[in-house]
Design an enzyme around this catalytic site. Structure first.
Site, PDB file in Angstrom:
ATOM      1  N   HIS A  77      40.882 -18.729 -11.804  1.00  0.00           N
ATOM      2  CA  HIS A  77      40.199 -19.229 -10.603  1.00  0.00           C
ATOM      3  C   HIS A  77      40.386 -18.165  -9.524  1.00  0.00           C
ATOM      4  CE1 HIS A  77      39.136 -21.694  -7.159  1.00  0.00           C
ATOM      5  NE2 HIS A  77      38.855 -22.732  -7.957  1.00  0.00           N
ATOM      6  N   THR A 150     -13.773  -2.711  -2.453  1.00  0.00           N
ATOM      7  CA  THR A 150     -13.557  -4.079  -2.924  1.00  0.00           C
ATOM      8  C   THR A 150     -13.814  -4.096  -4.423  1.00  0.00           C
ATOM      9  OG1 THR A 150     -15.850  -4.739  -2.446  1.00  0.00           O
ATOM     10  CG2 THR A 150     -14.220  -5.093  -0.711  1.00  0.00           C
ATOM     11  N   HIS A 151     -12.961  -4.768  -5.162  1.00  0.00           N
ATOM     12  CA  HIS A 151     -13.014  -4.760  -6.626  1.00  0.00           C
ATOM     13  C   HIS A 151     -12.860  -3.340  -7.170  1.00  0.00           C
ATOM     14  CE1 HIS A 151     -14.448  -8.961  -6.549  1.00  0.00           C
ATOM     15  NE2 HIS A 151     -15.198  -8.572  -5.534  1.00  0.00           N
ATOM     16  N   SER A 272       8.468  16.676 -16.844  1.00  0.00           N
ATOM     17  CA  SER A 272       9.307  17.590 -17.625  1.00  0.00           C
ATOM     18  C   SER A 272       8.472  18.433 -18.577  1.00  0.00           C
ATOM     19  CB  SER A 272      10.352  16.799 -18.409  1.00  0.00           C
ATOM     20  OG  SER A 272       9.714  15.957 -19.366  1.00  0.00           O
ATOM     21  N   LYS A 277       1.780  18.464 -12.880  1.00  0.00           N
ATOM     22  CA  LYS A 277       1.812  17.072 -12.434  1.00  0.00           C
ATOM     23  C   LYS A 277       2.508  16.901 -11.085  1.00  0.00           C
ATOM     24  CE  LYS A 277       0.619  13.901 -14.297  1.00  0.00           C
ATOM     25  NZ  LYS A 277       1.297  13.121 -15.342  1.00  0.00           N
ATOM     26  N   GLU A 284       5.621   4.083  -7.507  1.00  0.00           N
ATOM     27  CA  GLU A 284       5.820   3.394  -8.782  1.00  0.00           C
ATOM     28  C   GLU A 284       7.204   2.751  -8.856  1.00  0.00           C
ATOM     29  OE1 GLU A 284       2.832   6.017 -11.605  1.00  0.00           O
ATOM     30  OE2 GLU A 284       4.916   6.642 -11.410  1.00  0.00           O
TER      31      GLU A 284
END
Length: 440
Positions: A77, A150-151, A272, A277, A284
């Site tokens: 406890h 939109t969409h 890597s 990139k 993210e």
């Protein structure tokens, strides 16, 4: 005895310290000492004994935390182990008065609320900084024209500043939600085993609450967990707001769109394997972590329904979700503030994308002017739809097709007006008026 918290990668030291074992047991000790002194003032505990407890109270450091951990192996406890070690350090007879009339939840719940209150203050500071970064970015781009979508499809022109200002307004609402939740979590209870004050005077609770800046509230053996669920809900809301912004920035950074880019440091690598990139890694990461905050909220909601005056089904879960949500909400805001402050905005690309569809984004203005000239809405809609589709399929400027079609009964002046970008954006300042009114 150190708990497994959010991994270090997503934990900032000022927030992690609030929930460390050393910090937690320091709070436990202060609550115990304040309660003992308060009982000394009303004559339940001998005054000299209460003062001796304060004077001989041990310093809570990692060494003492480890001692408590060793004692817990015997008691099974944690609060009982803490009390045993503290009493032993203070010495008898004074130490015997520690925890007098209290139950474990009096100490644990009051400490939890104290920790969450302090965590909320850190989160609030981070919200202010994030809001300020958004307002600064919005003001920089008040008149930066871009296509509204939109969409996922081109719709009508807007400004990047208006988009960011709307984000800032949502952050302000999150801060209002946090303020309300902070008030409801800044409470305490020292009312005994089932909350009836059977073995402790209510004045003790008042004194301890005043010293800690917490408001005494009616309770069973524990403080009602709807308060904690509300706090977790605000953390989840903050995470969801950050995710909303992050998802938009991820789209706008896509190669085909390329309107904004996350800051990229000298020496940084995006992949890597592929040297070219430059990925939206912060956006993210923020998107992923927001999911954890929402999952933790589900745990908090399920912790509300307990058996009778209490059980401990909530205890194990909230040892994880309360610190982790606090640390993640704080981390998300700090990471998002850095993202916004270092964001690269390509205004030329925004304008180029706006003109990508040969002017069909002004179709509604043309439609309305045709209706005003006397054409039925459906006839006008079908005509504009036909010519807009032709403009896209043939790569012809929509305005040229309108100007040379005999069915279009709009004056050259009106046609110019329909394609006036400044006219389309003439009221985009209104969102800034709302932003200013919140600051006044």
């Amino acid at each position: 005895m150190r708990r497994a918290q959010v991994i270090e990668r997503y934990s900032l030291p000022e927030m992690a310290e609030i929930f460390s074992d050393v910090s937690k047991f320091r709070r436990y000790l202060e609550i115990e000492l304040l309660a003992t002194l308060a009982q000394g003032e009303i004559g339940v505990v001998p005054r000299d004994m209460a003062q001796t407890c304060r004077d001989r109270a041990p310093i809570i450091d990692q060494k003492l935390v480890d001692e408590i951990g060793e004692r817990e192996l015997v008691t099974d406890h944690d609060v009982a182990a803490f009390v045993d070690v503290v009493q032993q350090k203070i010495g008898m007879p004074a130490g015997a008065w520690i925890h007098h009339g209290l139950t474990s939840s009096d100490v644990v719940d009051t400490a939890w609320c104290s920790m969450l209150r302090d965590a909320a203050l850190l989160i609030d500071r981070a919200l202010i900084d994030f809001y300020d970064a958004l307002v600064n970015l919005a003001n920089q781009h008040r008149t930066t024209a871009m296509i509204g979508r939109t969409h996922g499809m081109h719709a009508e022109p807007t400004t990047f500043g208006a988009k960011v200002a709307l984000w800032a307004l949502q952050v302000r609402r999150d801060r209002q939600r946090l303020t309300a939740a902070t008030k409801r979590i800044s409470v305490c209870k020292l009312s005994g085993a089932v909350g009836t004050y059977s073995n402790i005077d209510p004045q003790v609770e008042k004194n301890v609450g005043a010293a800690l800046g917490l408001e005494p509230v009616p309770a069973t053996q524990i403080i009602s967990r709807d308060r904690h669920a509300e706090y977790l809900g605000v953390c989840a809301s903050i995470g969801t707001t950050v995710e909303m912004i992050a998802v938009e920035l991820r789209h706008l950074q896509r190669t085909e769109v390329n309107e904004v880019r996350e800051g990229f440091r000298s020496g940084q690598k995006g992949s890597s394997a592929m040297p070219h990139k430059r990925n939206p890694i912060s956006s993210e990461t923020l998107t992923g972590l927001s999911r954890v905050l929402r999952a933790n909220l589900q745990v908090g909601l399920q912790d509300v329904a307990l058996w009778h005056e209490r059980d401990i089904s909530h205890s194990s879960a909230e040892r994880i979700v309360l610190p982790d949500s606090s640390m993640l909400a704080y981390y998300l805001l700090r990471r998002a503030t850095k993202l916004i402050s270092n964001l690269e905005v390509d205004t030329a690309r925004m304008l180029g994308n706006l003109n990508l569809t040969h002017g069909v984004i002004f179709s509604q203005s043309v439609l309305l002017f045709l209706i005003e000239s006397g054409m039925s809405r459906d006839d006008a809609y079908r005509l504009v739809q036909e010519l807009a589709a032709k403009a896209i399929s043939t790569g012809t400027e929509f305005r040229e097709l309108l100007a040379t079609d005999e069915r279009i009964k709009i004056s050259p002046h009106k046609l110019n007006e329909a394609f006036d970008l400044n006219r389309a954006l003439r009221r985009s300042h209104l969102v800034f008026d709302a932003l200013d009114s919140l600051d006044s």
